[in-house]
Design a protein around this motif. Structure first.
Motif, PDB file in Angstrom:
ATOM      1  N   GLU A  68       0.819  -1.272  -0.011  1.00  0.00           N
ATOM      2  CA  GLU A  68       0.033  -0.192   0.070  1.00  0.00           C
ATOM      3  C   GLU A  68       0.896   1.306   0.108  1.00  0.00           C
ATOM      4  OE1 GLU A  68      -2.120   1.683   3.559  1.00  0.00           O
ATOM      5  OE2 GLU A  68      -3.530   0.075   2.769  1.00  0.00           O
ATOM      6  N   GLN A  69       2.012   1.217   0.556  1.00  0.00           N
ATOM      7  CA  GLN A  69       2.730   2.506   0.845  1.00  0.00           C
ATOM      8  C   GLN A  69       4.107   2.508  -0.321  1.00  0.00           C
ATOM      9  OE1 GLN A  69       2.318   4.886   3.551  1.00  0.00           O
ATOM     10  NE2 GLN A  69       0.466   4.306   3.286  1.00  0.00           N
ATOM     11  N   LYS A  70       3.995   1.517  -1.018  1.00  0.00           N
ATOM     12  CA  LYS A  70       5.168   1.552  -1.932  1.00  0.00           C
ATOM     13  C   LYS A  70       5.333   2.818  -2.768  1.00  0.00           C
ATOM     14  CE  LYS A  70       6.613  -1.288  -6.104  1.00  0.00           C
ATOM     15  NZ  LYS A  70       6.286  -1.790  -7.177  1.00  0.00           N
ATOM     16  N   PRO A  71       4.278   3.486  -3.239  1.00  0.00           N
ATOM     17  CA  PRO A  71       4.573   4.746  -4.030  1.00  0.00           C
ATOM     18  C   PRO A  71       5.300   5.735  -2.796  1.00  0.00           C
ATOM     19  CG  PRO A  71       2.295   4.069  -4.189  1.00  0.00           C
ATOM     20  CD  PRO A  71       2.839   2.979  -3.137  1.00  0.00           C
ATOM     21  N   CYS A  72       5.264   5.577  -1.648  1.00  0.00           N
ATOM     22  CA  CYS A  72       5.788   6.594  -0.634  1.00  0.00           C
ATOM     23  C   CYS A  72       7.172   6.456  -0.030  1.00  0.00           C
ATOM     24  CB  CYS A  72       4.863   6.559   0.776  1.00  0.00           C
ATOM     25  SG  CYS A  72       3.033   6.907   0.143  1.00  0.00           S
ATOM     26  N   LEU A  73       7.665   5.183  -0.523  1.00  0.00           N
ATOM     27  CA  LEU A  73       8.945   4.579  -0.273  1.00  0.00           C
ATOM     28  C   LEU A  73       9.938   5.561  -0.225  1.00  0.00           C
ATOM     29  CD1 LEU A  73       8.685   0.649  -0.661  1.00  0.00           C
ATOM     30  CD2 LEU A  73       8.344   2.238   1.529  1.00  0.00           C
ATOM     31  N   CYS A  74      10.196   6.056  -1.450  1.00  0.00           N
ATOM     32  CA  CYS A  74      11.304   7.282  -1.523  1.00  0.00           C
ATOM     33  C   CYS A  74      11.148   8.351  -0.673  1.00  0.00           C
ATOM     34  CB  CYS A  74      11.170   7.553  -3.146  1.00  0.00           C
ATOM     35  SG  CYS A  74      12.162   6.298  -4.262  1.00  0.00           S
ATOM     36  N   GLN A  75       9.927   8.872  -0.499  1.00  0.00           N
ATOM     37  CA  GLN A  75       9.699  10.068   0.098  1.00  0.00           C
ATOM     38  C   GLN A  75      10.217   9.609   1.534  1.00  0.00           C
ATOM     39  OE1 GLN A  75       5.648  11.249   0.277  1.00  0.00           O
ATOM     40  NE2 GLN A  75       5.815  12.098   2.532  1.00  0.00           N
ATOM     41  N   TYR A  76       9.864   8.371   2.117  1.00  0.00           N
ATOM     42  CA  TYR A  76      10.401   7.855   3.486  1.00  0.00           C
ATOM     43  C   TYR A  76      11.897   7.876   3.484  1.00  0.00           C
ATOM     44  CZ  TYR A  76       5.469   6.774   4.240  1.00  0.00           C
ATOM     45  OH  TYR A  76       4.286   6.576   4.013  1.00  0.00           O
TER      46      TYR A  76
END
Length: 96
Positions: A59-67
């Motif tokens: 679910e959070q895969k699109p956010c991993l770079c942001q993290y």
């Protein structure tokens, strides 16, 4: 009369499909690192990730770079164990 009801049914089916697609497209991921908390145990130890953990990583895969770019989260998200958990869940580690 039968042709009219078939045409009506086809038109309704097309509208339903278009509406369903529009709803799916409008759903956006809310980036929230707290959503990855079910993975904390697997990342901090050698326990296998839970189904909930894997679901949250996907679910959070699109956010991993942001993290990864966030200094407060980088060590948690890009640690060797975090990479192993992502791999076990079938989520490739992003190249940011």
């Amino acid at each position: 009369m039968k042709a009219l009801s078939c045409n009506t049914a086809c038109a309704v089916l097309v509208l339903v499909l278009l509406t369903a697609e529009a709803v799916q497209v409008s759903v956006a991921v809310t980036c929230n690192a707290v959503q990855l908390s079910p993975c904390a145990g697997a990342i901090s130890s050698s326990k296998p990730p839970s189904k909930l953990c894997c679901s949250k990583i996907r679910e959070q895969k699109p956010c991993l770079c942001q993290y990864i770019k966030n200094p407060s989260l980088r060590q948690f998200v890009s640690s060797p164990n975090a990479r192993k958990v992502a791999s076990t869940c079938g989520v490739p580690f992003p190249k940011c």
